[in-house]
Design a protein around this motif. Structure first.
Motif, short mmCIF file in Angstrom:
data_model
loop_
_atom_site.label_atom_id
_atom_site.label_comp_id
_atom_site.label_asym_id
_atom_site.label_seq_id
_atom_site.Cartn_x
_atom_site.Cartn_y
_atom_site.Cartn_z
N GLN A 368 0.81 -1.22 0.00
CA GLN A 368 0.00 0.00 0.00
C GLN A 368 0.85 1.27 0.00
O GLN A 368 0.30 2.37 -0.02
CB GLN A 368 -0.92 0.00 1.22
N SER A 369 2.16 1.12 0.01
CA SER A 369 3.05 2.28 0.09
C SER A 369 3.41 2.81 -1.29
O SER A 369 3.15 2.18 -2.31
CB SER A 369 4.33 1.90 0.85
N SER A 370 4.05 3.97 -1.29
CA SER A 370 4.54 4.56 -2.54
C SER A 370 5.84 3.90 -3.00
O SER A 370 6.36 4.24 -4.07
CB SER A 370 4.77 6.06 -2.35
N TYR A 371 6.36 2.97 -2.22
CA TYR A 371 7.62 2.32 -2.56
C TYR A 371 7.46 1.23 -3.63
O TYR A 371 8.43 0.89 -4.32
CB TYR A 371 8.24 1.66 -1.31
N LEU A 372 6.28 0.66 -3.74
CA LEU A 372 6.10 -0.54 -4.57
C LEU A 372 6.45 -0.30 -6.04
O LEU A 372 7.26 -1.03 -6.62
CB LEU A 372 4.68 -1.07 -4.44
N GLY A 373 5.84 0.71 -6.67
CA GLY A 373 6.07 0.97 -8.09
C GLY A 373 7.53 1.22 -8.43
O GLY A 373 8.09 0.56 -9.32
N PRO A 374 8.20 2.17 -7.73
CA PRO A 374 9.62 2.40 -8.02
C PRO A 374 10.50 1.17 -7.78
O PRO A 374 11.45 0.94 -8.53
CB PRO A 374 9.98 3.54 -7.06
N HIS A 375 10.17 0.39 -6.76
CA HIS A 375 10.96 -0.83 -6.51
C HIS A 375 10.84 -1.79 -7.68
O HIS A 375 11.85 -2.36 -8.14
CB HIS A 375 10.51 -1.52 -5.24
N LEU A 376 9.64 -2.00 -8.19
CA LEU A 376 9.46 -2.94 -9.29
C LEU A 376 10.22 -2.48 -10.53
O LEU A 376 10.77 -3.30 -11.27
CB LEU A 376 7.96 -3.10 -9.61
N GLU A 377 10.26 -1.17 -10.76
CA GLU A 377 11.01 -0.66 -11.90
C GLU A 377 12.51 -0.90 -11.73
O GLU A 377 13.19 -1.34 -12.67
CB GLU A 377 10.74 0.85 -12.05
N ARG A 378 13.04 -0.66 -10.54
CA ARG A 378 14.46 -0.93 -10.28
C ARG A 378 14.75 -2.42 -10.40
O ARG A 378 15.82 -2.82 -10.89
CB ARG A 378 14.85 -0.44 -8.89
N LEU A 379 13.83 -3.25 -9.94
CA LEU A 379 14.01 -4.70 -10.03
C LEU A 379 14.13 -5.14 -11.49
O LEU A 379 15.03 -5.91 -11.85
CB LEU A 379 12.84 -5.41 -9.35
N ARG A 380 13.23 -4.66 -12.33
CA ARG A 380 13.27 -5.03 -13.75
C ARG A 380 14.59 -4.60 -14.39
O ARG A 380 15.21 -5.36 -15.15
CB ARG A 380 12.09 -4.40 -14.49
N ILE A 381 15.02 -3.38 -14.10
CA ILE A 381 16.27 -2.87 -14.67
C ILE A 381 17.46 -3.70 -14.20
O ILE A 381 18.34 -4.08 -14.99
CB ILE A 381 16.46 -1.39 -14.31
#
Length: 478
Positions: A368-381
């Motif tokens: 539910q946090s704002s961290y999820l989206g940016p983390h997934l992008e860093r993970l993919r990269i």
């Protein structure tokens, strides 16, 4: 793991003898039990075999152990005041259970990594520390107050986490569900275990992909299930194969990993997805969809899960926090009809009374946090970067010796070796050179395949690991 102190004034063999005597006296090796071989202990303690032989001789002189030609070395039954008639045969208990051990190759890999953590690890299917949202989770734990109640929670799982998953599954996976249709588990493997033990019965026929991660899980054979193969090509399984298996063997369930399949990395084509759902709906066969890798899609657009296309309630959907964030929190989930969720939650309560409440709270807040989206992008990269390093290294070191299809997501590269090499020789020689991988035969495949997993490996280790593998392969070819 314990190793003798080479700086000590006490001889190495005496240190080893004392260490083994302590383990024996503590009951780790009961009277009459078989000790590890001299060779294995020499590898474990990083000493010459002659040192272990001297340690065994010391223990024999004290009457603590006894050796017989062809039968190995056992703990003495007389020294400890025990006789065979009142000493339990622990080996028979350990080996006689219906619950089978992991495949020998996986146990060998685990043993090698425990003995030498510096091995370059192309085997472990978990994220490296740099890919995990450690800072974000630490911040959440600082920012949020956790419950003061540390008793048992709902065996179905924490309600706040299930409610967070309802939103997450709808937003990121296109799956509409309710909190009452979600069961929280300790990961995908526990979800599969519960299904195999509590929904299916011994003798039931099930279909799984070939090759498949499921073949590396002896839980299916332990449950007495009959496994039938669905060959995987570059576009996934052939749906008509399901119909053929149903006619011939009356399969009761199908297990699929359609998105960046483990180990092949393949993606089930959209055309086959629709055809597959039509066939299982027609036959009334449930599908278990294991979907740990979809959000690693390197193109940034995750493939649609079967569950989001399921209009007849044919799909049991399994997900996990391990492959997208943190394996150590041990959080997974299953979306299923409420009757199935209730049945499996009851079974879970018999096993462990439910998961720890605090990891569930952490994961629910992360979703539910704002961290999820940016983390997934860093993970993919990060994963794509490691995949590209791996492919560059293979092209440089193994050109003409290996074939593969480049995956667009997931953690694995599935490779076919052109020369015909023994799996066991290749693995053992690779361990000696400082690397581990998983032989393809672990996944039910024919000989001559390997799975390189790049999620755990450090970027600076990838080229070195592949150069070592290439050296071993070329030596075995000659």
């Amino acid at each position: 793991m314990w190793k003798p102190d080479r700086k000590s004034n006490i001889a190495l063999y005496e240190q080893i003898a004392d260490h083994l005597e302590q383990r024996i006296s503590c009951g780790e090796f009961p009277p009459g039990s078989l000790l590890p071989s001299e060779r294995k202990l020499a590898e474990q303690f990083d000493v010459n075999r002659s040192t272990v032989i001297s340690a065994f001789a010391e223990l024999r002189s004290m009457g603590i152990i006894e050796s017989r030609t062809g039968s190995g070395t056992r703990v003495s039954t007389s020294k400890w005041g025990a006789t065979p008639k009142n000493t339990p045969n622990w080996s028979r208990f350990a080996e006689g259970s219906n619950f089978l051990p992991n495949p020998a190759f996986l146990r060998r890999i685990r043993e090698a990594l425990a003995q030498n953590p510096s091995l370059i690890d192309f085997a472990s299917g978990e994220l490296s520390a740099d890919l995990a949202p450690t800072d974000e989770i630490t911040a959440l734990m600082r920012e949020n107050a956790y419950t003061s109640y540390l008793g048992y929670d709902n065996p179905q799982g924490s309600m706040p986490l299930r409610e967070a998953l309802v939103e997450y599954l709808n937003t990121y996976r296109g799956i509409r569900t309710t909190a009452s249709s979600i069961l929280i588990t300790s990961g995908s493997q526990q979800s599969l275990f519960l299904i195999a033990q509590c929904i299916l019965s011994p003798g039931d026929a099930v279909a799984i992909e070939d090759p498949s991660y499921c073949y590396s899980l002896p839980m299916f054979q332990s449950a007495g299930l009959r496994l039938f193969r669905l060959p995987v090509d570059n576009h996934g399984v052939q749906p008509e194969d399901i119909r053929a298996l149903y006619k011939k063997h009356r399969i009761k369930m199908v297990f699929l990993n359609p998105n960046y399949q483990n180990p092949t990395g393949t993606l089930l084509s959209n055309e086959r997805r629709k055809q597959l759902l039509d066939i299982v709906s027609e036959l009334g066969i449930p599908v278990v969809e294991d979907d740990p890798f979809s959000l690693t899609s390197y193109e940034g657009v995750p493939p649609q899960p079967l569950k989001s296309m399921d209009t007849t309630g044919s799909v049991l959907y399994i997900g996990s926090f391990s492959k997208i964030a943190a394996s150590g929190l041990r959080i997974g989930w299953m979306v299923a009809p409420h009757a199935i969720v209730e049945r499996l939650a009851d079974a879970r309560q018999q096993m462990d009374f439910g998961l720890s409440i605090i990891p569930q709270q952490v994961v629910g807040q992360f979703f539910q946090s704002s961290y999820l989206g940016p983390h997934l992008e860093r993970l993919r990269i990060g994963l794509q970067f490691k995949r590209d390093l791996l492919i560059q290294s293979i092209e440089k070191e193994l050109s003409g010796l290996i074939e593969y299809v480049i995956p667009n997501g997931g953690l694995h590269l599935w490779c076919k070796l052109i020369p015909n090499i023994s799996d066991s020789k290749l693995l053992e020689e690779s361990i000696k050179k400082g690397i581990v991988f998983v032989p393809g035969s672990v996944y039910g495949s024919d000989l001559g395949y390997v799975r390189f997993t790049f999620a755990r490996t450090k970027p600076e280790e990838i080229a070195l690991g592949i150069s070592r593998f290439a050296l071993v392969l070329r030596q075995l070819i000659e």
